[in-house]
Design a protein around this motif. Structure first.
Motif, PDB file in Angstrom:
ATOM      1  N   ASP A  11       0.834  -1.203   0.000  1.00  0.00           N
ATOM      2  CA  ASP A  11       0.000   0.000   0.000  1.00  0.00           C
ATOM      3  C   ASP A  11       0.870   1.254   0.000  1.00  0.00           C
ATOM      4  O   ASP A  11       0.586   2.232  -0.699  1.00  0.00           O
ATOM      5  N   HIS A  12       1.935   1.223   0.787  1.00  0.00           N
ATOM      6  CA  HIS A  12       2.859   2.345   0.870  1.00  0.00           C
ATOM      7  C   HIS A  12       3.482   2.620  -0.502  1.00  0.00           C
ATOM      8  O   HIS A  12       3.551   3.764  -0.951  1.00  0.00           O
ATOM      9  N   ARG A  13       3.913   1.575  -1.178  1.00  0.00           N
ATOM     10  CA  ARG A  13       4.508   1.727  -2.515  1.00  0.00           C
ATOM     11  C   ARG A  13       3.507   2.291  -3.516  1.00  0.00           C
ATOM     12  O   ARG A  13       3.840   3.147  -4.328  1.00  0.00           O
ATOM     13  N   GLU A  14       2.289   1.777  -3.469  1.00  0.00           N
ATOM     14  CA  GLU A  14       1.267   2.250  -4.405  1.00  0.00           C
ATOM     15  C   GLU A  14       0.947   3.723  -4.170  1.00  0.00           C
ATOM     16  O   GLU A  14       0.793   4.487  -5.125  1.00  0.00           O
ATOM     17  N   ASN A  15       0.863   4.122  -2.909  1.00  0.00           N
ATOM     18  CA  ASN A  15       0.587   5.533  -2.600  1.00  0.00           C
ATOM     19  C   ASN A  15       1.699   6.426  -3.119  1.00  0.00           C
ATOM     20  O   ASN A  15       1.443   7.491  -3.694  1.00  0.00           O
ATOM     21  N   LYS A  16       2.943   6.028  -2.913  1.00  0.00           N
ATOM     22  CA  LYS A  16       4.064   6.833  -3.389  1.00  0.00           C
ATOM     23  C   LYS A  16       4.092   6.909  -4.912  1.00  0.00           C
ATOM     24  O   LYS A  16       4.367   7.958  -5.491  1.00  0.00           O
ATOM     25  N   GLN A  17       3.786   5.794  -5.571  1.00  0.00           N
ATOM     26  CA  GLN A  17       3.773   5.803  -7.036  1.00  0.00           C
ATOM     27  C   GLN A  17       2.673   6.702  -7.567  1.00  0.00           C
ATOM     28  O   GLN A  17       2.868   7.429  -8.550  1.00  0.00           O
ATOM     29  N   ASP A  18       1.522   6.681  -6.916  1.00  0.00           N
ATOM     30  CA  ASP A  18       0.440   7.585  -7.325  1.00  0.00           C
ATOM     31  C   ASP A  18       0.867   9.041  -7.183  1.00  0.00           C
ATOM     32  O   ASP A  18       0.546   9.879  -8.026  1.00  0.00           O
ATOM     33  N   GLY A  19       1.586   9.343  -6.128  1.00  0.00           N
ATOM     34  CA  GLY A  19       2.095  10.704  -5.933  1.00  0.00           C
ATOM     35  C   GLY A  19       3.087  11.101  -7.002  1.00  0.00           C
ATOM     36  O   GLY A  19       3.078  12.229  -7.497  1.00  0.00           O
ATOM     37  N   ARG A  20       3.971  10.166  -7.362  1.00  0.00           N
ATOM     38  CA  ARG A  20       4.939  10.460  -8.429  1.00  0.00           C
ATOM     39  C   ARG A  20       4.227  10.718  -9.746  1.00  0.00           C
ATOM     40  O   ARG A  20       4.598  11.617 -10.512  1.00  0.00           O
ATOM     41  N   ASP A  21       3.193   9.916 -10.027  1.00  0.00           N
ATOM     42  CA  ASP A  21       2.438  10.109 -11.262  1.00  0.00           C
ATOM     43  C   ASP A  21       1.744  11.478 -11.279  1.00  0.00           C
ATOM     44  O   ASP A  21       1.754  12.164 -12.305  1.00  0.00           O
ATOM     45  N   ALA A  22       1.194  11.868 -10.155  1.00  0.00           N
ATOM     46  CA  ALA A  22       0.529  13.176 -10.079  1.00  0.00           C
ATOM     47  C   ALA A  22       1.541  14.294 -10.257  1.00  0.00           C
ATOM     48  O   ALA A  22       1.268  15.294 -10.939  1.00  0.00           O
ATOM     49  N   ALA A  23       2.739  14.130  -9.700  1.00  0.00           N
ATOM     50  CA  ALA A  23       3.779  15.143  -9.856  1.00  0.00           C
ATOM     51  C   ALA A  23       4.236  15.246 -11.305  1.00  0.00           C
ATOM     52  O   ALA A  23       4.486  16.339 -11.808  1.00  0.00           O
ATOM     53  N   ARG A  24       4.326  14.117 -11.991  1.00  0.00           N
ATOM     54  CA  ARG A  24       4.696  14.143 -13.415  1.00  0.00           C
ATOM     55  C   ARG A  24       3.647  14.863 -14.234  1.00  0.00           C
ATOM     56  O   ARG A  24       3.963  15.570 -15.189  1.00  0.00           O
ATOM     57  N   ASP A  25       2.379  14.645 -13.887  1.00  0.00           N
ATOM     58  CA  ASP A  25       1.303  15.328 -14.619  1.00  0.00           C
ATOM     59  C   ASP A  25       1.409  16.837 -14.474  1.00  0.00           C
ATOM     60  O   ASP A  25       1.151  17.574 -15.421  1.00  0.00           O
ATOM     61  N   VAL A  26       1.803  17.301 -13.294  1.00  0.00           N
ATOM     62  CA  VAL A  26       1.949  18.736 -13.079  1.00  0.00           C
ATOM     63  C   VAL A  26       3.167  19.255 -13.826  1.00  0.00           C
ATOM     64  O   VAL A  26       3.115  20.301 -14.481  1.00  0.00           O
ATOM     65  N   LYS A  27       4.263  18.517 -13.749  1.00  0.00           N
ATOM     66  CA  LYS A  27       5.521  18.980 -14.293  1.00  0.00           C
ATOM     67  C   LYS A  27       5.566  18.920 -15.816  1.00  0.00           C
ATOM     68  O   LYS A  27       6.139  19.786 -16.463  1.00  0.00           O
ATOM     69  N   TYR A  28       4.985  17.890 -16.397  1.00  0.00           N
ATOM     70  CA  TYR A  28       5.069  17.728 -17.852  1.00  0.00           C
ATOM     71  C   TYR A  28       3.725  17.921 -18.439  1.00  0.00           C
ATOM     72  O   TYR A  28       3.052  17.691 -19.077  1.00  0.00           O
TER      73      TYR A  28
END
Length: 80
Positions: free
Chosen positions: A63-80
């Motif tokens: 669950d911890h890994r999935e939450n962090k990956q979701d956060g990374r994906d959201a950050a990529r959406d903002v950045k790119y």
């Protein structure tokens, strides 16, 4: 004479456009970093809550890994 004036105009236009682009990219990087930081805190809290429950440690890690990956994906959406 006209050629040098045109070059001067082009250079001055580029010099004013570059800082605006850099500022926008810096803002996007900051926003993405803030999203990742918030995700980390939320994920840590969720992991602690999970460990206090009846779930196994492996489930909590996943669950911890999935939450962090979701956060990374959201950050990529903002950045790119």
């Amino acid at each position: 004479m006209k050629k040098s004036v045109l070059m001067l105009l082009t250079v001055s236009t580029l010099m004013t456009a570059i800082p605006v682009q850099a500022t926008q990219q810096a803002t996007e990087r900051r926003d993405a970093r803030d999203i990742r930081q918030d995700t980390r805190q939320d994920s840590r809290q969720a992991k602690q809550d999970c460990r206090q429950g009846v779930f196994g440690n492996a489930d909590c890690r996943q669950d911890h890994r999935e939450n962090k990956q979701d956060g990374r994906d959201a950050a990529r959406d903002v950045k790119y």
